[in-house]
Design an enzyme around this catalytic site. Structure first.
Site, PDB file in Angstrom:
ATOM      1  N   ARG A 128       0.840  -1.195   0.000  1.00 59.44           N
ATOM      2  CA  ARG A 128       0.000   0.000   0.000  1.00 59.44           C
ATOM      3  C   ARG A 128       0.873   1.241   0.000  1.00 59.44           C
ATOM      4  NH1 ARG A 128      -5.022   1.707   2.377  1.00 59.44           N
ATOM      5  NH2 ARG A 128      -5.193   3.917   1.968  1.00 59.44           N
ATOM      6  N   ARG A 184      -5.982   1.454  -4.676  1.00 55.62           N
ATOM      7  CA  ARG A 184      -5.062   0.936  -3.661  1.00 55.62           C
ATOM      8  C   ARG A 184      -4.978  -0.589  -3.696  1.00 55.62           C
ATOM      9  NH1 ARG A 184      -8.264   3.497   0.287  1.00 55.62           N
ATOM     10  NH2 ARG A 184      -7.835   5.331  -0.937  1.00 55.62           N
ATOM     11  N   ASP A 235      -6.826  -2.022   1.489  1.00 57.98           N
ATOM     12  CA  ASP A 235      -7.415  -1.107   2.456  1.00 57.98           C
ATOM     13  C   ASP A 235      -8.053  -1.975   3.545  1.00 57.98           C
ATOM     14  OD1 ASP A 235      -8.165   1.363   3.394  1.00 57.98           O
ATOM     15  OD2 ASP A 235      -9.815   1.633   1.986  1.00 57.98           O
ATOM     16  N   ASP A 266     -10.139  -1.607   7.063  1.00 53.03           N
ATOM     17  CA  ASP A 266     -10.857  -0.668   7.927  1.00 53.03           C
ATOM     18  C   ASP A 266     -11.376  -1.395   9.166  1.00 53.03           C
ATOM     19  OD1 ASP A 266     -10.574   1.558   6.265  1.00 53.03           O
ATOM     20  OD2 ASP A 266     -12.393   1.078   5.131  1.00 53.03           O
TER      21      ASP A 266
HETATM   22  N1  ROI Z   1     -14.911   1.821  -3.584  1.00 51.81           N
HETATM   23  C1  ROI Z   1     -15.269   0.535  -3.472  1.00 51.81           C
HETATM   24  N2  ROI Z   1     -16.202   0.033  -4.290  1.00 51.81           N
HETATM   25  N3  ROI Z   1     -14.691  -0.290  -2.550  1.00 51.81           N
HETATM   26  C2  ROI Z   1     -13.752   0.178  -1.698  1.00 51.81           C
HETATM   27  O1  ROI Z   1     -13.245  -0.592  -0.854  1.00 51.81           O
HETATM   28  C3  ROI Z   1     -13.373   1.522  -1.782  1.00 51.81           C
HETATM   29  N4  ROI Z   1     -12.431   2.031  -0.943  1.00 51.81           N
HETATM   30  C4  ROI Z   1     -12.076   3.293  -0.987  1.00 51.81           C
HETATM   31  C5  ROI Z   1     -12.667   4.264  -1.979  1.00 51.81           C
HETATM   32  C6  ROI Z   1     -11.554   4.843  -2.817  1.00 51.81           C
HETATM   33  C7  ROI Z   1     -13.375   5.359  -1.220  1.00 51.81           C
HETATM   34  N5  ROI Z   1     -13.635   3.634  -2.866  1.00 51.81           N
HETATM   35  C8  ROI Z   1     -13.980   2.338  -2.754  1.00 51.81           C
HETATM   36  O2  ROI Z   1     -11.200   3.744  -0.128  1.00 51.81           O
END
Ligand code: ROI
Length: 168
Positions: free
Chosen positions: A91, A101, A104, A106
């Site tokens: 990342r 990315r 990610d 969260d």
């Molecule tokens: N859009 C989708 N569909 N899935 C994600 O995990 C995701 N993550 C993000 C942003 C760029 C906001 N858009 C995303 O961080």
């Protein structure tokens, strides 16, 4: 130094997303890395979902999933572990907000806690509005109450699938 709760392990939900470098592979690698953390045990893992990008549209579709774990790690420490896994999987923080990315991770929910730290808001603010979080989370925790926000099922019922597709 690892800080364990003195109490019982708590249940935590983690959102996973990737749209670069073989996204499905990134998600499954991250699942293994999270499950291998000391003080973390996997409880459940959703299906993988493909979803159109939220934010700038000039990027590939995402693969998303949600994982449930039990842990004795404190929220800040779990967050540091997740950020380390993001870095280990290549990342790179780019200029563009909401850009593509490789990984990610969260921290969506931590037991029934509500946290407002500078670098950690729990429940995750996007949780109740994003199809790519709500659908996989509902798959593994349909009866969940979101602290401060009510029943997950009510948010799901109001959220269009928005191009989200469950992958085989
Ligand atoms: N859009 C989708 N569909 N899935 C994600 O995990 C995701 N993550 C993000 C942003 C760029 C906001 N858009 C995303 O961080």
């Amino acid at each position: 130094m690892t800080h364990f709760n003195d109490k019982q392990p708590v249940t935590v939900y983690i959102g996973l997303g990737s749209n670069l470098e073989h996204p499905a592979r990134q998600i499954l690698l991250a699942r293994s890395a999270i499950a291998a953390l000391v003080g973390v045990d996997e409880l459940a893992f959703s299906s993988l979902y493909s979803s159109p990008p939220m934010g700038p549209q000039d990027q590939p579709d995402y693969v998303n999933a949600v994982m449930a774990v039990t842990t004795r790690l404190e929220p800040a420490e779990l967050l540091r572990c997740l950020q380390r896994i993001e870095r280990e999987q290549g990342r790179v923080r780019k200029e563009q907000r909401w850009g593509a990315r490789t990984l990610d991770l969260d921290l969506l929910l931590y037991a029934d806690r509500q946290l407002e730290e500078p670098d950690l808001i729990v429940p995750h603010p996007g949780l109740v509005e994003r199809a790519f979080v709500l659908y996989p989370l509902s798959e593994i925790a349909p009866d969940l109450q979101v602290p401060g926000r009510g029943a997950l099922a009510d948010w799901l019922a109001r959220c269009p699938a928005d191009g989200l597709r469950r992958l085989a």
